[in-house]
Design an enzyme around this catalytic site. Sequence first.
Site, PDB file in Angstrom:
ATOM      1  N   HIS A 262       4.566 -21.981  -5.148  1.00  0.00           N
ATOM      2  CA  HIS A 262       5.960 -21.556  -5.203  1.00  0.00           C
ATOM      3  C   HIS A 262       6.854 -22.715  -5.666  1.00  0.00           C
ATOM      4  CE1 HIS A 262       9.445 -19.169  -3.545  1.00  0.00           C
ATOM      5  NE2 HIS A 262       9.973 -20.391  -3.558  1.00  0.00           N
ATOM      6  N   GLU A 263       6.698 -23.851  -4.991  1.00  0.00           N
ATOM      7  CA  GLU A 263       7.552 -24.991  -5.347  1.00  0.00           C
ATOM      8  C   GLU A 263       7.217 -25.526  -6.737  1.00  0.00           C
ATOM      9  OE1 GLU A 263      10.173 -25.679  -3.779  1.00  0.00           O
ATOM     10  OE2 GLU A 263       9.692 -24.359  -2.101  1.00  0.00           O
TER      11      GLU A 263
HETATM   12 ZN    ZN Z   1      11.932 -21.029  -3.533  1.00  0.00          ZN
END
Ligand code: ZN
Length: 626
Positions: free
Chosen positions: A445-446
Amino acid sequence: MPPDSDNKPQKNIIETIRSLFGLNNTAPGKDGLPPKSGFNIWYVLLFFLFLTSLQQFLFAPKVETIPYSQFKQYVAAGKVSTLTIDPENIHGTLTEKPGQGFTTVRVNDPGLVKDLDDHNINYSGQTENKFLSFFLSWIVPIGIFFLIWRFFMKKMGPGMGVMSFSKNKAKIFAGSETKVSFADVAGIDEAKEELQEVVEFLSNPGKFQKLGGRIPKGVLLVGPPGTGKTLLAKAVAGEAKVPFFSISGSEFVEMFVGVGAARVRDLFSQAAKQAPCIIFIDELDALGKARGMNVMGGHDEREQTLNQLLVEMDGFETNKGVIIMSATNRPEILDPALLRPGRFDRQVLVDRPDINGREAILKIHSKNVLLGPEVDLRKIAGRTPGFVGADLANLVNESALLAARKNKETVEAAEFDEAIDRVVGGLEKKNRIMNTKEKEIVTFHESGHAIVAESLEHADPVHKISIIPRGIAALGYTQQQPTEDRYLMTRPELLDRLAVLLGGRVAEELVFGEVSTGAQNDLQRATDIARSMVTEYGMSDRLGLVTYERSRQPMFAPEGFSSGKNYSEEKAAQIDEEIAKFIEEAHQRVRKILSERRIVLDKLAQLLSEKESVPGEELRAMLAVA
Ligand code: ZN
Ligand code: ADP
Ligand code: MG
């Protein structure tokens, strides 16, 4: 710490109640014996019972209460020898049994005196004992109250008597007494560096004054609980070798109106006499909550105290050498006035430590612990993402206790493993530690956010990517660094910002084929941007250069209250469509970007899961070769 330490406070209360009611026997202590209790209310009751009966049987004369009619019969029969008549009762003795008295309640009997005279009975009147009744009804109760009051005053500790309520309870440590130094603090190097300047100023105020440099008046340490804020403040005092006034924000807030404000005044006047010194207000949020949040309105005690603090902070010159430090883990609820220049104008972030920081903290706390040769602190640090300093200190202690319980000579890796499981188990309940699957999702995600940010022309460059959990909501974060201050944003810039926000979710989509709830905040912010573009900035081609004011919810409006839109339902539907269009377009763009850079995405995620935080330069280097 003993293994069942988490439910200790609860148990203590239960035990207190038990011992109060003498139920101790149902709760045998650890060694199988009933725990001893120092104070048992049943003993007190029994003692009183004993006293009363003693009085009954020993000291009181043997007196029989008889009906008035029987008394009259005695009188008529001449059996009564002497009588004492008081306003309520008649006491007397019988001729036959001189030791045996009797008493009866007086009734309205005007003929009594004549009767007594007729039978030659010796009688006398008696009034109440004025002094005794005064003593019993006034002096004794007052005395008892005084004793109770004394008892509680004593319990509250010295310095809290009536005369010194307004004196503050700040603990003062002389310069040499604060044993903590910077060497005892690890893993928060950036914060330490920032405070170095404060130390230099305090240990040599003259030098700075000569140069006319301005030293911050207030330093606010901000960070999650247990990261070492209090410790850091003490270390500053220890390094600078100056007195350290330490008080907690909640201690200012008293039940008596005006006391808090008086304490603030007292604290500052004491500190001024001891300069150079540090005033440390721990847990500032207890005191510094934004004013006006009080639903009842009005001017409550806390507000008054806060106002006094602001006045004092404005009132003294930094050059006197008093620096105010403060710590909070909830900066967002602080009154904005506290953060204005000239007050807590310097904020120092005390963040969760990364893997190197955790290793260093473990090293500090295991200094006095005999470690087995195979214990690798680096490996332990790797297994404890999200742990703060306090958690790590606890971990070392817990391991040592486990080893002691097993009668081992040294603390070995097995104990650390067990302690980690135990501490993680406790922390997982508090939602701070990720499991492996979560960690994998968060890394991608990051990475998604970061790669999109680096790939777009108008997005701010990435400063740092991290999966160390922060706060309650965010599991990781990608820090972007604006290259300049921005007051205006163009349409392409807003679109790029939108894309970066979607990056996290799209990466999850690409890699896992499913999405998690972790992107919720991103989507909300993305929607907000899209909505503003349509309704406020007139950036939608279809709706054109019209602003559609957002309806502002009035404060204290009942649920579902609407102040009414100034546009039709039809327009509202169009607005929603436009917002969806902006988001969908951004989605497609991000999908394309990330699909093209899939290799970098995987590599970055891998790196992130190893190192937990990756600087922006490293990502740029990766993108450059790809
Ligand atoms: Zn996020
Ligand atoms: P905070 O005030 O931020 O909630 P504390 O300063 O009270 O945290 O930290 C509690 C304890 O945890 C400290 O006394 C120390 O033993 C340990 N600790 C926390 N952070 C660190 C750190 N960075 N380095 C070393 N020990 C730490
Ligand atoms: Mg603290």
